[in-house]
Design a protein around this motif. Structure first.
Motif, PDB file in Angstrom:
ATOM      1  N   CYS A  64     126.549  11.673  29.242  1.00 16.13           N
ATOM      2  CA  CYS A  64     127.679  11.198  28.447  1.00 16.13           C
ATOM      3  C   CYS A  64     127.727   9.674  28.459  1.00 16.13           C
ATOM      4  CB  CYS A  64     128.991  11.801  28.937  1.00 16.13           C
ATOM      5  SG  CYS A  64     129.397  11.441  30.627  1.00 16.13           S
ATOM      6  N   LYS A  65     128.441   9.136  27.500  1.00 16.95           N
ATOM      7  CA  LYS A  65     128.519   7.687  27.314  1.00 16.95           C
ATOM      8  C   LYS A  65     128.978   6.957  28.571  1.00 16.95           C
ATOM      9  CE  LYS A  65     127.545   7.145  22.860  1.00 16.95           C
ATOM     10  NZ  LYS A  65     126.464   6.284  22.384  1.00 16.95           N
ATOM     11  N   GLY A  66     129.889   7.541  29.326  1.00 15.78           N
ATOM     12  CA  GLY A  66     130.403   6.895  30.522  1.00 15.78           C
ATOM     13  C   GLY A  66     129.354   6.658  31.595  1.00 15.78           C
ATOM     14  N   ALA A  67     128.209   7.325  31.472  1.00 18.08           N
ATOM     15  CA  ALA A  67     127.113   7.152  32.436  1.00 18.08           C
ATOM     16  C   ALA A  67     126.037   6.200  31.920  1.00 18.08           C
ATOM     17  CB  ALA A  67     126.490   8.509  32.765  1.00 18.08           C
ATOM     18  N   LYS A  68     126.232   5.668  30.713  1.00 20.30           N
ATOM     19  CA  LYS A  68     125.243   4.758  30.127  1.00 20.30           C
ATOM     20  C   LYS A  68     125.412   3.367  30.723  1.00 20.30           C
ATOM     21  CE  LYS A  68     123.168   3.582  25.730  1.00 20.30           C
ATOM     22  NZ  LYS A  68     123.218   3.724  24.281  1.00 20.30           N
ATOM     23  N   ILE A  69     124.303   2.720  30.995  1.00 19.55           N
ATOM     24  CA  ILE A  69     124.329   1.455  31.730  1.00 19.55           C
ATOM     25  C   ILE A  69     125.134   0.355  31.030  1.00 19.55           C
ATOM     26  CG2 ILE A  69     122.155   0.514  30.846  1.00 19.55           C
ATOM     27  CD1 ILE A  69     121.672  -0.259  33.905  1.00 19.55           C
ATOM     28  N   ASN A  70     125.166   0.363  29.695  1.00 22.17           N
ATOM     29  CA  ASN A  70     125.830  -0.724  28.972  1.00 22.17           C
ATOM     30  C   ASN A  70     127.248  -0.382  28.507  1.00 22.17           C
ATOM     31  OD1 ASN A  70     124.917   1.093  27.004  1.00 22.17           O
ATOM     32  ND2 ASN A  70     124.638  -0.518  25.490  1.00 22.17           N
ATOM     33  N   ILE A  71     127.873   0.586  29.159  1.00 28.25           N
ATOM     34  CA  ILE A  71     129.241   0.968  28.810  1.00 28.25           C
ATOM     35  C   ILE A  71     130.213   0.328  29.788  1.00 28.25           C
ATOM     36  CG2 ILE A  71     130.866   2.900  28.628  1.00 28.25           C
ATOM     37  CD1 ILE A  71     128.791   2.858  26.371  1.00 28.25           C
ATOM     38  N   HIS A  72     131.252  -0.308  29.238  1.00 24.59           N
ATOM     39  CA  HIS A  72     132.276  -0.928  30.078  1.00 24.59           C
ATOM     40  C   HIS A  72     133.570  -1.028  29.279  1.00 24.59           C
ATOM     41  CE1 HIS A  72     134.265  -3.721  32.822  1.00 24.59           C
ATOM     42  NE2 HIS A  72     133.364  -3.348  33.701  1.00 24.59           N
ATOM     43  N   PRO A  73     134.697  -0.682  29.895  1.00 22.50           N
ATOM     44  CA  PRO A  73     135.962  -0.802  29.160  1.00 22.50           C
ATOM     45  C   PRO A  73     136.468  -2.237  29.157  1.00 22.50           C
ATOM     46  CG  PRO A  73     136.389   0.024  31.354  1.00 22.50           C
ATOM     47  CD  PRO A  73     134.884  -0.110  31.220  1.00 22.50           C
ATOM     48  N   SER A  74     137.270  -2.561  28.173  1.00 21.92           N
ATOM     49  CA  SER A  74     137.995  -3.832  28.187  1.00 21.92           C
ATOM     50  C   SER A  74     139.358  -3.562  28.808  1.00 21.92           C
ATOM     51  CB  SER A  74     138.170  -4.350  26.757  1.00 21.92           C
ATOM     52  OG  SER A  74     139.062  -3.504  26.040  1.00 21.92           O
ATOM     53  N   SER A  75     140.084  -4.612  29.106  1.00 21.44           N
ATOM     54  CA  SER A  75     141.438  -4.437  29.653  1.00 21.44           C
ATOM     55  C   SER A  75     142.314  -3.663  28.673  1.00 21.44           C
ATOM     56  CB  SER A  75     142.080  -5.794  29.945  1.00 21.44           C
ATOM     57  OG  SER A  75     141.373  -6.454  30.948  1.00 21.44           O
ATOM     58  N   MET A  76     142.199  -4.014  27.393  1.00 21.38           N
ATOM     59  CA  MET A  76     143.025  -3.355  26.394  1.00 21.38           C
ATOM     60  C   MET A  76     142.637  -1.882  26.213  1.00 21.38           C
ATOM     61  SD  MET A  76     143.957  -4.276  22.442  1.00 21.38           S
ATOM     62  CE  MET A  76     144.702  -5.830  22.872  1.00 21.38           C
ATOM     63  N   SER A  77     141.327  -1.591  26.162  1.00 23.06           N
ATOM     64  CA  SER A  77     140.923  -0.188  25.988  1.00 23.06           C
ATOM     65  C   SER A  77     141.339   0.639  27.203  1.00 23.06           C
ATOM     66  CB  SER A  77     139.421  -0.064  25.728  1.00 23.06           C
ATOM     67  OG  SER A  77     138.655  -0.373  26.878  1.00 23.06           O
ATOM     68  N   THR A  78     141.333   0.025  28.371  1.00 22.23           N
ATOM     69  CA  THR A  78     141.768   0.726  29.581  1.00 22.23           C
ATOM     70  C   THR A  78     143.259   1.022  29.521  1.00 22.23           C
ATOM     71  OG1 THR A  78     140.023  -0.297  30.898  1.00 22.23           O
ATOM     72  CG2 THR A  78     141.889   0.599  32.099  1.00 22.23           C
ATOM     73  N   GLN A  79     144.045   0.040  29.092  1.00 21.38           N
ATOM     74  CA  GLN A  79     145.494   0.245  28.994  1.00 21.38           C
ATOM     75  C   GLN A  79     145.833   1.288  27.939  1.00 21.38           C
ATOM     76  OE1 GLN A  79     146.937  -3.706  28.216  1.00 21.38           O
ATOM     77  NE2 GLN A  79     147.002  -4.240  30.383  1.00 21.38           N
ATOM     78  N   MET A  80     145.141   1.250  26.812  1.00 20.90           N
ATOM     79  CA  MET A  80     145.450   2.138  25.698  1.00 20.90           C
ATOM     80  C   MET A  80     144.991   3.575  25.938  1.00 20.90           C
ATOM     81  SD  MET A  80     146.890   0.187  23.275  1.00 20.90           S
ATOM     82  CE  MET A  80     146.583   0.928  21.712  1.00 20.90           C
ATOM     83  N   SER A  81     143.869   3.763  26.666  1.00 24.07           N
ATOM     84  CA  SER A  81     143.305   5.110  26.819  1.00 24.07           C
ATOM     85  C   SER A  81     143.150   5.547  28.266  1.00 24.07           C
ATOM     86  CB  SER A  81     141.936   5.164  26.131  1.00 24.07           C
ATOM     87  OG  SER A  81     140.977   4.420  26.877  1.00 24.07           O
ATOM     88  N   LEU A  82     143.669   4.764  29.210  1.00 25.60           N
ATOM     89  CA  LEU A  82     143.498   5.029  30.644  1.00 25.60           C
ATOM     90  C   LEU A  82     142.013   5.084  31.033  1.00 25.60           C
ATOM     91  CD1 LEU A  82     146.290   7.695  31.322  1.00 25.60           C
ATOM     92  CD2 LEU A  82     146.310   5.274  31.932  1.00 25.60           C
ATOM     93  N   GLY A  83     141.182   4.367  30.280  1.00 22.75           N
ATOM     94  CA  GLY A  83     139.763   4.303  30.605  1.00 22.75           C
ATOM     95  C   GLY A  83     138.921   5.392  29.982  1.00 22.75           C
ATOM     96  N   LEU A  84     139.483   6.191  29.082  1.00 21.71           N
ATOM     97  CA  LEU A  84     138.683   7.212  28.388  1.00 21.71           C
ATOM     98  C   LEU A  84     137.868   6.612  27.253  1.00 21.71           C
ATOM     99  CD1 LEU A  84     141.171  10.225  28.248  1.00 21.71           C
ATOM    100  CD2 LEU A  84     139.084  10.032  29.630  1.00 21.71           C
ATOM    101  N   LYS A  85     138.234   5.406  26.835  1.00 19.05           N
ATOM    102  CA  LYS A  85     137.481   4.684  25.809  1.00 19.05           C
ATOM    103  C   LYS A  85     136.919   3.417  26.430  1.00 19.05           C
ATOM    104  CE  LYS A  85     138.778   7.027  22.001  1.00 19.05           C
ATOM    105  NZ  LYS A  85     138.312   7.105  20.660  1.00 19.05           N
ATOM    106  N   ALA A  86     135.700   3.087  26.043  1.00 20.24           N
ATOM    107  CA  ALA A  86     135.036   1.892  26.564  1.00 20.24           C
ATOM    108  C   ALA A  86     134.104   1.355  25.480  1.00 20.24           C
ATOM    109  CB  ALA A  86     134.256   2.221  27.833  1.00 20.24           C
ATOM    110  N   TYR A  87     133.614   0.160  25.701  1.00 19.23           N
ATOM    111  CA  TYR A  87     132.714  -0.465  24.731  1.00 19.23           C
ATOM    112  C   TYR A  87     131.254  -0.268  25.112  1.00 19.23           C
ATOM    113  CZ  TYR A  87     136.552  -2.701  22.328  1.00 19.23           C
ATOM    114  OH  TYR A  87     137.692  -2.928  21.590  1.00 19.23           O
TER     115      TYR A  87
END
Length: 132
Positions: A64-87
């Protein structure tokens, strides 16, 4: 509230499905693997919880995307999705809304179980943006 997500994993080169239970009150992910009782991984957000889950299970490949090396959340994406969304970051490039991904979407490339590898990529990405 608990949300359930099914992802593909590989244990001993056998592809299986596992259900992840995300509790947004406790901010935890609970997973159960073959012949093991369920275990909860608690963190500040679901991205962090998923990192703890992967680190504790280095013998499992999480597709899954969360295990991909270049995935990282921003502060805003973390606040908005509790970390379920990342860049999905690319060295030298600013992310756009099109680069925002759901961490449990399927992925089979550039996977890691080590959150520190993701952190190292993120720090390299920051350096690439400030011209160092």
């Amino acid at each position: 509230m608990i949300s359930k997500f099914e992802i593909s994993i590989s244990i001993n080169n056998k592809i299986k499905k596992v259900e992840l239970r995300c509790d947004n009150e406790e901010i935890s992910i609970t997973a159960s693997f073959e012949n093991q009782p369920p275990k909860a991984y608690i963190g500040k957000n679901f991205y962090k919880c998923f990192g703890l889950l992967r680190k504790a299970n280095p013998h499992i490949t999480f597709f899954c995307k969360g295990a991909k090396i270049n995935i990282h959340p921003s502060s805003m994406s973390t606040q908005m999705s509790l970390g379920l969304k990342a860049y999905e970051l690319e060295i030298g490039k600013d992310p756009s809304i099109a680069d925002l991904v759901f961490i449990f979407d399927y992925e089979d490339q550039q996977l890691t179980n080590d959150p520190e590898e993701q952190r190292a990529f993120y720090l390299n990405w920051i350096k690439s943006r400030i011209g160092e």
